[in-house]
Design a protein around this motif. Structure first.
Motif, PDB file in Angstrom:
ATOM      1  N   VAL A 148       0.787  -1.117  -0.108  1.00  0.00           N
ATOM      2  CA  VAL A 148       0.030   0.046   0.014  1.00  0.00           C
ATOM      3  C   VAL A 148       0.829   1.283  -0.171  1.00  0.00           C
ATOM      4  CG1 VAL A 148      -1.807   1.219   1.233  1.00  0.00           C
ATOM      5  CG2 VAL A 148      -1.771  -1.370   1.223  1.00  0.00           C
ATOM      6  N   SER A 149       0.487   2.122  -0.935  1.00  0.00           N
ATOM      7  CA  SER A 149       1.354   3.394  -1.053  1.00  0.00           C
ATOM      8  C   SER A 149       1.265   4.118   0.217  1.00  0.00           C
ATOM      9  CB  SER A 149       1.120   4.106  -2.336  1.00  0.00           C
ATOM     10  OG  SER A 149       1.653   5.261  -2.361  1.00  0.00           O
ATOM     11  N   ILE A 150       2.169   4.881   0.838  1.00  0.00           N
ATOM     12  CA  ILE A 150       2.076   5.943   1.829  1.00  0.00           C
ATOM     13  C   ILE A 150       1.541   7.158   1.401  1.00  0.00           C
ATOM     14  CG2 ILE A 150       4.267   6.800   1.716  1.00  0.00           C
ATOM     15  CD1 ILE A 150       2.442   6.172   4.961  1.00  0.00           C
ATOM     16  N   PHE A 151       1.411   7.426   0.112  1.00  0.00           N
ATOM     17  CA  PHE A 151       0.852   8.475  -0.639  1.00  0.00           C
ATOM     18  C   PHE A 151      -0.599   8.331  -1.243  1.00  0.00           C
ATOM     19  CE2 PHE A 151       5.611   8.174  -1.540  1.00  0.00           C
ATOM     20  CZ  PHE A 151       5.957   9.428  -0.473  1.00  0.00           C
ATOM     21  N   GLY A 152      -0.907   7.024  -0.782  1.00  0.00           N
ATOM     22  CA  GLY A 152      -2.468   7.109  -1.453  1.00  0.00           C
ATOM     23  C   GLY A 152      -2.644   6.398  -2.749  1.00  0.00           C
ATOM     24  N   GLY A 153      -3.757   6.040  -3.062  1.00  0.00           N
ATOM     25  CA  GLY A 153      -4.261   5.860  -4.369  1.00  0.00           C
ATOM     26  C   GLY A 153      -3.975   4.178  -4.653  1.00  0.00           C
ATOM     27  N   LYS A 154      -2.942   3.472  -4.115  1.00  0.00           N
ATOM     28  CA  LYS A 154      -2.593   2.303  -4.348  1.00  0.00           C
ATOM     29  C   LYS A 154      -2.467   1.168  -3.315  1.00  0.00           C
ATOM     30  CE  LYS A 154       0.480   4.783  -7.786  1.00  0.00           C
ATOM     31  NZ  LYS A 154       1.934   4.971  -7.908  1.00  0.00           N
ATOM     32  N   GLY A 155      -2.898  -0.002  -3.923  1.00  0.00           N
ATOM     33  CA  GLY A 155      -2.794  -1.139  -2.512  1.00  0.00           C
ATOM     34  C   GLY A 155      -3.594  -2.185  -2.717  1.00  0.00           C
ATOM     35  N   ALA A 156      -3.411  -3.338  -2.377  1.00  0.00           N
ATOM     36  CA  ALA A 156      -4.307  -4.422  -2.335  1.00  0.00           C
ATOM     37  C   ALA A 156      -4.533  -5.256  -0.982  1.00  0.00           C
ATOM     38  CB  ALA A 156      -3.926  -5.372  -3.566  1.00  0.00           C
ATOM     39  N   LEU A 157      -5.807  -5.741  -0.497  1.00  0.00           N
ATOM     40  CA  LEU A 157      -5.636  -6.078   0.780  1.00  0.00           C
ATOM     41  C   LEU A 157      -4.954  -7.894   0.751  1.00  0.00           C
ATOM     42  CD1 LEU A 157      -7.251  -4.561   3.088  1.00  0.00           C
ATOM     43  CD2 LEU A 157      -8.847  -6.288   2.712  1.00  0.00           C
ATOM     44  N   ALA A 158      -4.922  -8.394  -0.370  1.00  0.00           N
ATOM     45  CA  ALA A 158      -4.112  -9.775  -0.241  1.00  0.00           C
ATOM     46  C   ALA A 158      -2.867  -9.462   0.054  1.00  0.00           C
ATOM     47  CB  ALA A 158      -4.152 -10.283  -1.666  1.00  0.00           C
ATOM     48  N   GLY A 159      -2.133  -8.337  -0.460  1.00  0.00           N
ATOM     49  CA  GLY A 159      -0.743  -8.279  -0.146  1.00  0.00           C
ATOM     50  C   GLY A 159      -0.638  -7.458   1.410  1.00  0.00           C
ATOM     51  N   VAL A 160      -1.528  -7.094   2.009  1.00  0.00           N
ATOM     52  CA  VAL A 160      -1.549  -6.617   3.331  1.00  0.00           C
ATOM     53  C   VAL A 160      -1.640  -7.708   4.183  1.00  0.00           C
ATOM     54  CG1 VAL A 160      -2.909  -5.352   5.069  1.00  0.00           C
ATOM     55  CG2 VAL A 160      -2.622  -4.228   2.850  1.00  0.00           C
ATOM     56  N   VAL A 161      -2.600  -8.643   4.020  1.00  0.00           N
ATOM     57  CA  VAL A 161      -2.695  -9.948   4.633  1.00  0.00           C
ATOM     58  C   VAL A 161      -1.227 -10.736   4.613  1.00  0.00           C
ATOM     59  CG1 VAL A 161      -3.625 -12.458   4.660  1.00  0.00           C
ATOM     60  CG2 VAL A 161      -4.867 -10.242   4.242  1.00  0.00           C
ATOM     61  N   ALA A 162      -0.590 -10.823   3.578  1.00  0.00           N
ATOM     62  CA  ALA A 162       0.631 -11.458   3.536  1.00  0.00           C
ATOM     63  C   ALA A 162       1.759 -10.343   4.408  1.00  0.00           C
ATOM     64  CB  ALA A 162       1.444 -11.323   1.765  1.00  0.00           C
ATOM     65  N   GLY A 163       1.680  -9.190   4.063  1.00  0.00           N
ATOM     66  CA  GLY A 163       2.449  -8.319   5.193  1.00  0.00           C
ATOM     67  C   GLY A 163       2.359  -8.760   6.781  1.00  0.00           C
ATOM     68  N   VAL A 164       1.071  -8.862   7.203  1.00  0.00           N
ATOM     69  CA  VAL A 164       0.635  -9.293   8.580  1.00  0.00           C
ATOM     70  C   VAL A 164       1.242 -10.587   8.909  1.00  0.00           C
ATOM     71  CG1 VAL A 164      -1.117  -9.879  10.097  1.00  0.00           C
ATOM     72  CG2 VAL A 164      -1.276  -7.895   8.369  1.00  0.00           C
ATOM     73  N   VAL A 165       1.291 -11.429   8.013  1.00  0.00           N
ATOM     74  CA  VAL A 165       1.685 -12.902   8.235  1.00  0.00           C
ATOM     75  C   VAL A 165       3.225 -12.891   8.411  1.00  0.00           C
ATOM     76  CG1 VAL A 165       2.043 -15.393   7.216  1.00  0.00           C
ATOM     77  CG2 VAL A 165      -0.171 -14.153   7.073  1.00  0.00           C
ATOM     78  N   LEU A 166       3.870 -11.934   7.260  1.00  0.00           N
ATOM     79  CA  LEU A 166       5.368 -12.186   7.360  1.00  0.00           C
ATOM     80  C   LEU A 166       5.880 -11.169   8.291  1.00  0.00           C
ATOM     81  CD1 LEU A 166       7.942 -11.890   6.164  1.00  0.00           C
ATOM     82  CD2 LEU A 166       7.615  -9.780   4.681  1.00  0.00           C
ATOM     83  N   LEU A 167       5.263 -10.260   9.013  1.00  0.00           N
ATOM     84  CA  LEU A 167       5.818  -9.590  10.119  1.00  0.00           C
ATOM     85  C   LEU A 167       5.465 -10.318  11.344  1.00  0.00           C
ATOM     86  CD1 LEU A 167       6.726  -6.691  11.513  1.00  0.00           C
ATOM     87  CD2 LEU A 167       4.454  -6.400  11.755  1.00  0.00           C
ATOM     88  N   GLY A 168       4.271 -10.997  11.455  1.00  0.00           N
ATOM     89  CA  GLY A 168       3.984 -11.971  12.711  1.00  0.00           C
ATOM     90  C   GLY A 168       4.916 -13.011  12.670  1.00  0.00           C
ATOM     91  N   SER A 169       5.158 -13.582  11.680  1.00  0.00           N
ATOM     92  CA  SER A 169       5.954 -15.109  11.715  1.00  0.00           C
ATOM     93  C   SER A 169       7.505 -14.609  11.969  1.00  0.00           C
ATOM     94  CB  SER A 169       6.123 -15.570  10.197  1.00  0.00           C
ATOM     95  OG  SER A 169       4.797 -15.643   9.740  1.00  0.00           O
ATOM     96  N   LEU A 170       7.918 -13.285  11.588  1.00  0.00           N
ATOM     97  CA  LEU A 170       9.353 -12.918  12.043  1.00  0.00           C
ATOM     98  C   LEU A 170       9.330 -12.745  13.556  1.00  0.00           C
ATOM     99  CD1 LEU A 170      10.345 -10.459   9.141  1.00  0.00           C
ATOM    100  CD2 LEU A 170      11.461 -12.686   9.831  1.00  0.00           C
ATOM    101  N   GLN A 171       8.378 -12.014  14.179  1.00  0.00           N
ATOM    102  CA  GLN A 171       8.406 -11.889  15.408  1.00  0.00           C
ATOM    103  C   GLN A 171       8.286 -13.099  16.188  1.00  0.00           C
ATOM    104  OE1 GLN A 171       5.158  -8.669  16.052  1.00  0.00           O
ATOM    105  NE2 GLN A 171       6.592  -7.159  15.565  1.00  0.00           N
TER     106      GLN A 171
END
Length: 322
Positions: free
Chosen positions: A262-285
């Protein structure tokens, strides 16, 4: 805008989402092979419980960031919701009344953010930094430094329990339902198209009949409501209401959303990528905790991922252009 340019942008984000999902899969495989107990069903349950607040708060946060705004008060909303829950429980109020009140409180706190941002036109970064401190301070006013425990076992057992004889925690149902709801809203409804339009160009969105202020206001309300829910679930999971519950969680939420493309500047992003980001962050921690890495080091990892999530897409775009 030509169809070719639109196709190029779609392909670019598809590539980023595929990259994040691939990285997540690699991290899971490596962690399962090298970290003791990471691949066990019991740890899977702990991992889901650990990422629960990040996962559900990241969903409305995604829509807020796509519009070009941000909400840094979500963790403090969680903490104030938890503190009020403990205060009301100490006052012998029934849990069936307390939970709806905490959800309503979260929605009201989100509406306060929305009012300052959309009605008064103040920058969302400044507003939510202010309410981050305000809501956390109010949590300590409500409950002080004490902790409230002994919530009904029927509720705490459900939050920490599993679905039947499977290793899947009950709370996974909440994550999946909310992910589907926000996914449909963002990618398959006029509201979602308005969210992307506002993030791409607020003025152009107005010409197209979108009311950016009203849209953003309700997104902040949704974010507050879900943060209040996260506060309730956090309290029930640990059977402990504290004013400092969820402190610092906002950075992990933002990191997961940006890692998801998801772009910090807005206008771009997809929820599937966010779910993957959550799993990646949670798995690393989770893997680092199992390796006895300190909480301070975990914060460093979150910070590095936050920086990488901003630099990564920009670097990839520059390499692609060159």
């Amino acid at each position: 805008m030509s169809a070719e340019l639109t196709a190029t942008r779609v392909a670019r984000f598809a590539n980023w989402n595929v990259a994040i999902i691939a990285i997540t899969v690699v991290v899971l495989i490596v962690a399962a092979a090298t970290v003791d107990n990471f691949g066990t069903s019991q740890n899977f349950g702990f991992l889901v419980l650990d990422v629960l607040p990040i996962a559900i708060i990241a969903l409305p946060m995604t829509l807020v960031i796509v519009t070009g705004e941000i909400d840094l008060s979500v963790a403090s909303t969680l903490g104030l919701s938890s503190a009020v829950m403990g205060y009301l429980w100490n006052a012998n109020q029934p849990i069936e009344t307390i939970i709806p009140l905490c959800l309503l409180l979260g929605a009201v706190l989100g509406a306060v953010n929305g009012f300052f941002v959309t009605v008064l036109g103040l920058p969302s970064l400044a507003v939510t930094i202010g309410t981050l401190a305000l809501y956390r301070g109010l949590a300590f006013v409500v409950l002080g430094d004490s902790a409230v425990a002994d919530f009904p076992s029927a509720y705490t057992d459900w939050v920490t329990g599993t679905i039947g004889g499977t290793p899947f925690p009950n709370v996974l149902i909440i994550i999946v339902v909310l992910a589907v709801v926000f996914g449909v809203i963002l990618h398959a409804t006029p509201i979602g198209r308005a969210v992307f339009a506002v993030g791409a160009s607020e003025q152009a969105a107005r010409f197209a009949g979108v009311r950016p202020g009203r849209l953003k206001f309700w997104l902040y309300v949704a974010g507050g409501l879900v943060s209040g829910l996260a506060g309730v679930l956090w309290t029930l999971r640990y059977s402990s209401a504290r004013a400092d519950n969820g402190a610092g969680l906002e950075l992990a939420v933002v990191a997961a959303v940006l890692l998801g493309g998801v772009s910090i500047f807005g206008g771009k992003g997809a929820l599937a990528g966010v779910v993957a980001g959550v799993v990646l962050l949670g798995s690393l921690q989770n893997a680092l905790r199992l390796s006895d890495v300190s909480n301070e080091a975990l914060n460093v990892v979150t910070g590095v991922l936050l920086i990488a999530s901003v630099l990564g897409p920009n670097l990839a775009n520059r390499l692609r252009r060159n």
